[in-house]
Design a protein around this motif. Sequence first.
Motif, short mmCIF file in Angstrom:
data_model
loop_
_atom_site.label_atom_id
_atom_site.label_comp_id
_atom_site.label_asym_id
_atom_site.label_seq_id
_atom_site.Cartn_x
_atom_site.Cartn_y
_atom_site.Cartn_z
N GLU A 54 -4.99 -2.12 -1.84
CA GLU A 54 -4.25 -0.87 -1.86
C GLU A 54 -3.63 -0.57 -0.50
OE1 GLU A 54 -6.97 2.08 -3.19
OE2 GLU A 54 -6.99 1.38 -5.27
N GLY A 55 -4.36 -0.91 0.56
CA GLY A 55 -3.82 -0.70 1.90
C GLY A 55 -2.59 -1.55 2.15
N LEU A 56 -2.62 -2.80 1.71
CA LEU A 56 -1.47 -3.68 1.89
C LEU A 56 -0.27 -3.22 1.06
CD1 LEU A 56 -3.30 -7.12 1.83
CD2 LEU A 56 -2.24 -6.04 3.82
N ARG A 57 -0.53 -2.56 -0.07
CA ARG A 57 0.56 -2.07 -0.91
C ARG A 57 1.13 -0.74 -0.42
NH1 ARG A 57 -3.38 -3.25 -5.50
NH2 ARG A 57 -2.92 -5.39 -6.17
N ASP A 58 0.45 -0.11 0.52
CA ASP A 58 0.96 1.15 1.07
C ASP A 58 2.39 0.95 1.58
OD1 ASP A 58 0.31 3.95 2.39
OD2 ASP A 58 1.25 2.72 3.95
N PRO A 59 3.33 1.85 1.23
CA PRO A 59 4.73 1.64 1.63
C PRO A 59 4.94 1.43 3.12
CG PRO A 59 4.57 3.39 -0.01
CD PRO A 59 3.17 3.04 0.37
N GLU A 60 4.25 2.21 3.96
CA GLU A 60 4.42 2.05 5.41
C GLU A 60 3.89 0.70 5.88
OE1 GLU A 60 3.00 5.21 7.85
OE2 GLU A 60 3.68 6.78 6.46
N VAL A 61 2.74 0.31 5.35
CA VAL A 61 2.14 -0.97 5.75
C VAL A 61 2.99 -2.13 5.27
CG1 VAL A 61 0.13 -2.47 5.48
CG2 VAL A 61 -0.19 -0.01 5.82
N GLU A 63 6.15 -2.26 4.44
CA GLU A 63 7.43 -2.35 5.13
C GLU A 63 7.26 -2.96 6.52
OE1 GLU A 63 10.73 -1.47 7.64
OE2 GLU A 63 8.75 -0.57 7.90
N ALA A 64 6.20 -2.56 7.21
CA ALA A 64 5.96 -3.08 8.56
C ALA A 64 5.61 -4.57 8.53
CB ALA A 64 4.84 -2.29 9.23
N LEU A 65 4.80 -4.99 7.56
CA LEU A 65 4.42 -6.40 7.49
C LEU A 65 5.64 -7.28 7.20
CD1 LEU A 65 1.07 -6.12 5.51
CD2 LEU A 65 1.34 -6.78 7.90
N VAL A 66 6.50 -6.84 6.29
CA VAL A 66 7.70 -7.62 5.99
C VAL A 66 8.64 -7.64 7.20
CG1 VAL A 66 9.78 -7.72 4.56
CG2 VAL A 66 7.56 -7.21 3.51
N ARG A 67 8.81 -6.49 7.83
CA ARG A 67 9.69 -6.41 8.99
C ARG A 67 9.21 -7.32 10.13
NH1 ARG A 67 9.01 -1.41 10.05
NH2 ARG A 67 7.57 -1.67 11.80
N ASN A 68 7.90 -7.36 10.31
CA ASN A 68 7.31 -8.17 11.38
C ASN A 68 7.13 -9.63 10.98
OD1 ASN A 68 7.06 -5.92 13.06
ND2 ASN A 68 5.03 -5.42 12.29
N ASP A 97 6.10 -11.58 -1.53
CA ASP A 97 4.99 -12.24 -0.83
C ASP A 97 3.81 -11.28 -0.69
OD1 ASP A 97 6.50 -14.54 -0.50
OD2 ASP A 97 7.17 -13.97 1.52
N LEU A 98 4.11 -10.04 -0.34
CA LEU A 98 3.06 -9.05 -0.12
C LEU A 98 2.38 -8.66 -1.42
CD1 LEU A 98 1.72 -7.48 2.12
CD2 LEU A 98 3.34 -5.64 1.73
N THR A 99 3.15 -8.51 -2.48
CA THR A 99 2.57 -8.18 -3.77
C THR A 99 1.62 -9.28 -4.24
OG1 THR A 99 4.51 -6.89 -4.43
CG2 THR A 99 3.09 -7.72 -6.20
N PHE A 203 -18.76 4.14 1.25
CA PHE A 203 -17.83 3.16 0.67
C PHE A 203 -16.73 3.86 -0.13
CE2 PHE A 203 -21.01 0.05 1.83
CZ PHE A 203 -20.25 -1.08 2.10
N ARG A 204 -17.00 5.06 -0.63
CA ARG A 204 -15.95 5.80 -1.34
C ARG A 204 -14.75 6.10 -0.42
NH1 ARG A 204 -20.40 8.66 -2.97
NH2 ARG A 204 -19.84 10.36 -1.56
N ASP A 205 -15.03 6.26 0.86
CA ASP A 205 -13.97 6.57 1.82
C ASP A 205 -13.24 5.32 2.30
OD1 ASP A 205 -14.77 9.22 1.73
OD2 ASP A 205 -16.16 8.99 3.41
N TYR A 206 -13.75 4.15 1.96
CA TYR A 206 -13.21 2.90 2.50
C TYR A 206 -11.72 2.71 2.23
CZ TYR A 206 -12.85 -2.14 3.44
OH TYR A 206 -12.47 -3.37 3.92
N PRO A 207 -11.23 2.87 0.99
CA PRO A 207 -9.80 2.61 0.75
C PRO A 207 -8.88 3.47 1.61
CG PRO A 207 -10.99 2.66 -1.32
CD PRO A 207 -11.94 3.15 -0.27
N ALA A 208 -9.16 4.77 1.71
CA ALA A 208 -8.30 5.66 2.50
C ALA A 208 -8.34 5.31 3.97
CB ALA A 208 -8.71 7.12 2.29
N ARG A 209 -9.52 5.00 4.47
CA ARG A 209 -9.64 4.66 5.90
C ARG A 209 -9.01 3.30 6.20
NH1 ARG A 209 -9.92 8.50 9.13
NH2 ARG A 209 -11.58 7.84 10.53
N MET A 210 -9.13 2.36 5.26
CA MET A 210 -8.50 1.05 5.46
C MET A 210 -6.98 1.20 5.49
SD MET A 210 -8.41 -2.11 6.06
CE MET A 210 -10.15 -2.54 6.04
N ARG A 211 -6.44 2.05 4.64
CA ARG A 211 -5.00 2.28 4.65
C ARG A 211 -4.56 2.82 6.02
NH1 ARG A 211 -4.87 5.91 1.01
NH2 ARG A 211 -5.09 4.38 -0.66
#
Length: 249
Positions: A54-61, A63-68, A97-99, A203-211
């Motif tokens: 989910e963190g990798l699918r985040d729009p900001e993340v 976009e940055a990974l593709v740009r970099n 690639d990211l998907t 662990f419930r907080d993990y996805p949000a914090r990883m993003r």
Amino acid sequence: MRVRPSLSALLGLACTFAFGGPVNACDLALALAVDISGSVDEREFEIQMRGLAEGLRDPEVSEALVRNRAAVMLVQWTGTARQAVSVPWVRVSNPADLTSLADRIEATPRLWSIYSTAIGEALLFTAAEFSQVADCTRRVIDVSGDGPSNEGIEPADLHAALGQEGITVNALVIEEGVTGLRDYYRQNVIAGPGAFVLVANSFRDYPARMREKLRRETERQLSMLAPRHSACRDCVITQSNGVITNMKN
């Protein structure tokens, strides 16, 4: 006869002046190192894999990974001699690639379940994998864990070697029922300029914090870039009989 430079050549020259050197094909090599020791149950493992995806699918993340033009890999780790690459380096050059990468990580099966927590061994193993992405400017290990190291090399003993390799270690700590874990990671695990620790209370907080963590790691912060040690520009970290050394490729 004078030849007029092409637009691409002019853009390349402009970037050279803007960043003080030639443009690299890859700005960021990001290694995701996930704790799967005995304290992590099956549900918590699935939360970690889903949180990473989910963190990798985040729009900001994304976009940055593709740009970099980033390179991303996944490592599972637990006790001594139990570290493995679950998803080898993936070059992220477009959204597809990211998907595909996020889908692979979310579907990754667990490798071990009953062993100790060897953070130093995990860092050493992961650091050696950066030799495969030598063209990437930044090298970051994104390590997550729910306990202190209790086996193998002490993570703090690797700080000098990691620094010579220009590797930054950031951490996401799952502090569920463990007192003082964030301070342990600050003092012993994270390394490099701008390194940081984020805390998930459970662990419930993990996805949000990883993003949040991935957003910070994918930002290009020129002031935080640490050049590799001049005497060891083409080195990789290796280990033999417990001795950590830097060897030429």
